[in-house]
Enzyme design. Structure first.
Site, PDB file in Angstrom:
ATOM      1  N   GLY A  45       0.825  -1.219   0.000  1.00 48.91           N
ATOM      2  CA  GLY A  45       0.000   0.000   0.000  1.00 48.91           C
ATOM      3  C   GLY A  45       0.848   1.254   0.000  1.00 48.91           C
ATOM      4  CG  ASN A  47      -1.060   3.493  -4.013  1.00 52.52           C
ATOM      5  OD1 ASN A  47      -1.040   2.461  -3.344  1.00 52.52           O
ATOM      6  ND2 ASN A  47      -2.167   4.135  -4.275  1.00 52.52           N
ATOM      7  N   GLY A  49      -0.384   7.950   1.375  1.00 50.05           N
ATOM      8  CA  GLY A  49      -0.324   8.092   2.828  1.00 50.05           C
ATOM      9  C   GLY A  49       0.976   7.681   3.494  1.00 50.05           C
ATOM     10  N   GLY A  51       2.413   4.799   3.747  1.00 46.10           N
ATOM     11  CA  GLY A  51       3.266   3.909   2.963  1.00 46.10           C
ATOM     12  C   GLY A  51       4.164   4.677   2.005  1.00 46.10           C
ATOM     13  CB  SER A 178      -5.169   1.339  14.234  1.00 46.80           C
ATOM     14  OG  SER A 178      -5.897   2.365  14.862  1.00 46.80           O
ATOM     15  CE1 TYR A 207      -8.624   0.585   9.386  1.00 45.26           C
ATOM     16  CE2 TYR A 207      -8.962   1.376  11.619  1.00 45.26           C
ATOM     17  CZ  TYR A 207      -8.167   1.287  10.493  1.00 45.26           C
ATOM     18  OH  TYR A 207      -6.928   1.881  10.480  1.00 45.26           O
TER      19      TYR A 207
HETATM   20  N1  LIG Z   1      -4.365   7.421   8.835  1.00 43.55           N
HETATM   21  C1  LIG Z   1      -4.590   7.104  10.094  1.00 43.55           C
HETATM   22  O1  LIG Z   1      -5.068   7.936  10.862  1.00 43.55           O
HETATM   23  C2  LIG Z   1      -4.235   5.736  10.604  1.00 43.55           C
HETATM   24  C3  LIG Z   1      -4.320   5.507  11.984  1.00 43.55           C
HETATM   25  C4  LIG Z   1      -3.986   4.252  12.471  1.00 43.55           C
HETATM   26  C5  LIG Z   1      -3.573   3.256  11.601  1.00 43.55           C
HETATM   27  N2  LIG Z   1      -3.513   3.509  10.259  1.00 43.55           N
HETATM   28  C6  LIG Z   1      -3.051   2.416   9.381  1.00 43.55           C
HETATM   29  O2  LIG Z   1      -2.006   2.901   8.558  1.00 43.55           O
HETATM   30  C7  LIG Z   1      -1.939   2.108   7.376  1.00 43.55           C
HETATM   31  C8  LIG Z   1      -1.749   3.005   6.163  1.00 43.55           C
HETATM   32  O3  LIG Z   1      -2.912   3.748   5.928  1.00 43.55           O
HETATM   33  P1  LIG Z   1      -2.921   5.263   5.466  1.00 43.55           P
HETATM   34  O4  LIG Z   1      -3.452   6.033   6.597  1.00 43.55           O
HETATM   35  O5  LIG Z   1      -1.642   5.643   4.875  1.00 43.55           O
HETATM   36  O6  LIG Z   1      -4.118   5.228   4.363  1.00 43.55           O
HETATM   37  P2  LIG Z   1      -4.090   5.334   2.770  1.00 43.55           P
HETATM   38  O7  LIG Z   1      -3.479   6.625   2.357  1.00 43.55           O
HETATM   39  O8  LIG Z   1      -5.496   5.065   2.367  1.00 43.55           O
HETATM   40  O9  LIG Z   1      -3.158   4.142   2.329  1.00 43.55           O
HETATM   41  C9  LIG Z   1      -3.614   2.819   2.359  1.00 43.55           C
HETATM   42  C10 LIG Z   1      -2.947   2.040   1.268  1.00 43.55           C
HETATM   43  O10 LIG Z   1      -3.445   0.701   1.289  1.00 43.55           O
HETATM   44  C11 LIG Z   1      -3.762   0.337  -0.028  1.00 43.55           C
HETATM   45  N3  LIG Z   1      -4.749  -0.722  -0.170  1.00 43.55           N
HETATM   46  C12 LIG Z   1      -6.073  -0.680   0.128  1.00 43.55           C
HETATM   47  N4  LIG Z   1      -6.665  -1.819  -0.261  1.00 43.55           N
HETATM   48  C13 LIG Z   1      -5.706  -2.589  -0.834  1.00 43.55           C
HETATM   49  C14 LIG Z   1      -5.702  -3.858  -1.450  1.00 43.55           C
HETATM   50  N5  LIG Z   1      -6.808  -4.580  -1.588  1.00 43.55           N
HETATM   51  N6  LIG Z   1      -4.535  -4.327  -1.944  1.00 43.55           N
HETATM   52  C15 LIG Z   1      -3.400  -3.613  -1.847  1.00 43.55           C
HETATM   53  N7  LIG Z   1      -3.345  -2.401  -1.284  1.00 43.55           N
HETATM   54  C16 LIG Z   1      -4.483  -1.891  -0.781  1.00 43.55           C
HETATM   55  C17 LIG Z   1      -4.261   1.614  -0.675  1.00 43.55           C
HETATM   56  O11 LIG Z   1      -4.218   1.460  -2.088  1.00 43.55           O
HETATM   57  P3  LIG Z   1      -5.233   2.291  -3.042  1.00 43.55           P
HETATM   58  O12 LIG Z   1      -4.700   3.684  -3.061  1.00 43.55           O
HETATM   59  O13 LIG Z   1      -5.150   1.582  -4.348  1.00 43.55           O
HETATM   60  O14 LIG Z   1      -6.581   2.190  -2.405  1.00 43.55           O
HETATM   61  C18 LIG Z   1      -3.248   2.608  -0.136  1.00 43.55           C
HETATM   62  O15 LIG Z   1      -2.060   2.575  -0.878  1.00 43.55           O
HETATM   63  C19 LIG Z   1      -3.213   1.263   7.347  1.00 43.55           C
HETATM   64  O16 LIG Z   1      -2.894  -0.051   7.717  1.00 43.55           O
HETATM   65  C20 LIG Z   1      -4.094   1.914   8.413  1.00 43.55           C
HETATM   66  O17 LIG Z   1      -4.953   0.979   8.988  1.00 43.55           O
HETATM   67  C21 LIG Z   1      -3.813   4.730   9.755  1.00 43.55           C
END
Ligand SMILES: NC(=O)c1ccc[n+]([C@@H]2O[C@H](COP(=O)([O-])OP(=O)(O)OC[C@H]3O[C@@H](n4cnc5c(N)ncnc54)[C@H](OP(=O)(O)O)[C@@H]3O)[C@@H](O)[C@H]2O)c1
Ligand SMILES: *[C@@H]1O[C@H](CO)[C@@H](O)[C@H](O)[C@H]1NC(C)=O
Ligand SMILES: *[C@@H]1O[C@H](CO)[C@@H](O)[C@H](O)[C@H]1NC(C)=O
Length: 328
Positions: A45, A47, A49, A51, A178, A207
């Site tokens: 993931g 592309n 946030g 990641g 999380s 979630y």
């Molecule tokens: N942001 C927060 O506040 C927060 C807080 C606690 C934990 N987290 C955790 O942090 C991690 C990163 O999330 P983020 O906040 O950076 O959100 P994000 O910007 O939405 O990034 C999530 C990534 O996961 C990918 N993904 C979703 N479904 C997928 C699939 N079926 N196969 C492969 N990749 C997939 C998305 O790809 P697409 O772009 O193609 O959808 C995107 O690249 C997650 O595990 C989330 O649970 C985030």
């Protein structure tokens, strides 16, 4: 007019800025800047946030990074973008759709064929589908979307790459979960939400449960890899402004009410990536395994993980993903 500016607005802006700086300081930053040349990382993931920022920072430290993304085109675009910050970076875009176990197997097979070494696997990808849409979304094999993508896809991926990680020890697995795991439950009679998922407050149970499953997986993996040279780290990146909540519809007044909360709690994606980087790269952590990290430090969760549940979840997940359960 001028006096309002001097006596009210300026002090408010100054205090808000100061509060923000104090908050940012408390979130911590990854201190390790060591050269990672020759070390091979996989970030799922990547592309968007957290990641994407993780890959940017790894690229600056000269690591080789495989960007494992749902869309190959999105992975390629991200590689292009990051090369502007880190020219000459070794970045490999690849397709990995965690909502399809077939895609996970293809991805793992190609990685194992092309890369004789893997040093760090970062299970970062995650999906958050708003409650009102949850019935529409299941994975290719029909699993509830959060359980299927956030947990099962990564469970299979990690298992398929585990032998290679062991061969390349010292190696690491970083599992992004999380603090919302504290609101999760593992109900073996309703793992897939067949019986509906009870909603408590505003939390999205699918979630939260998947993030708890991530934590159980991480602690069971740490137990199974003890003394193998593979270390396992769980990370909560903190509340960060990413694409995670892109499907959640909000009204304009929500944003106004939300702005003080954002000032004190909302991290930039780069700030969110710091604890992930800390666990993936800091040499000081090389003999710890199985801990949860938050703000670049060990965090003791209110939720106690029962080893029995972790063991059972591993067995059930092995069955659901069709892998042989080994007795490591
Ligand atoms: N942001 C927060 O506040 C927060 C807080 C606690 C934990 N987290 C955790 O942090 C991690 C990163 O999330 P983020 O906040 O950076 O959100 P994000 O910007 O939405 O990034 C999530 C990534 O996961 C990918 N993904 C979703 N479904 C997928 C699939 N079926 N196969 C492969 N990749 C997939 C998305 O790809 P697409 O772009 O193609 O959808 C995107 O690249 C997650 O595990 C989330 O649970 C985030
Ligand atoms: C893997 O190797 C094959 C054959 O050398 C090549 O065609 C393919 O592009 C490689 N894949 C990646 C992701 O590097
Ligand atoms: C951590 O590992 C180093 C070697 O990598 C070792 O010298 C040290 O004693 C270990 N510390 C603990 C607390 O196990």
């Amino acid at each position: 007019m001028v006096s309002t500016l001097c006596y009210i607005i300026l002090p408010v802006v100054f205090i808000a800025g100061l509060l923000r700086k104090c908050r940012e300081y408390s979130w911590g930053r990854c201190k390790s800047k060591s050269n990672l040349e020759g070390r091979i990382f996989i970030v799922t993931g990547s592309n968007s946030g957290v990641g994407k920022e993780t890959v940017k920072e790894l690229a600056k430290r000269k690591a080789t990074v495989i960007l494992a993304c749902r869309s190959l085109q999105a992975a390629k675009n991200t590689v292009q973008e990051i090369r502007c910050y880190a020219p000459g970076a070794e970045l490999i875009p690849m397709e990995l759709d965690l909502a399809s176990l077939t895609s996970v197997k293809h991805f793992a097979a190609e990685v194992l064929k092309n890369f004789s070494e893997i040093h760090v696997l970062i299970n970062n990808a995650g999906v958050y589908v708003p409650l009102q849409d949850k019935d529409k979304d299941v994975t290719r094999e029909g699993f509830e979307i959060h359980f299927g993508v956030n947990h099962l896809g990564h469970f299979l991926l990690t298992n398929l790459l585990l032998d290679r990680l062991k061969q390349c020890a010292p190696s690491r697995v970083v599992i992004v979960t999380s603090k919302l795991l504290e609101s999760g439950v593992i109900d073996f009679n309703n793992l897939n939400g067949e019986k509906g998922l009870p909603v408590k407050g505003r939390m999205n149970p699918g979630y939260c449960n998947s993030k708890l499953a991530n934590a159980y997986f991480a602690s069971e993996l740490a137990r199974r890899t003890e003394n193998s040279g593979v270390c396992v780290y769980m990370v909560c990146p903190g509340f960060a402004y990413t694409g995670l909540f892109r499907h959640v519809k909000r009204s304009w007044f929500h944003y106004i009410l939300f702005s003080p909360v954002a000032l004190l709690f909302l991290r930039t994606p780069n700030q969110g990536a710091q604890t992930v980087l800390h666990c993936a790269t800091d040499p000081a952590l090389s003999n710890e395994s199985g801990n949860l990290y938050f703000d670049c430090k060990v965090y003791t969760s209110k939720k106690k993980l029962d080893a029995e549940v972790g063991h059972k979840l591993w067995a059930v997940s092995s069955k659901l993903t069709g892998i042989e359960e080994s007795s490591i």
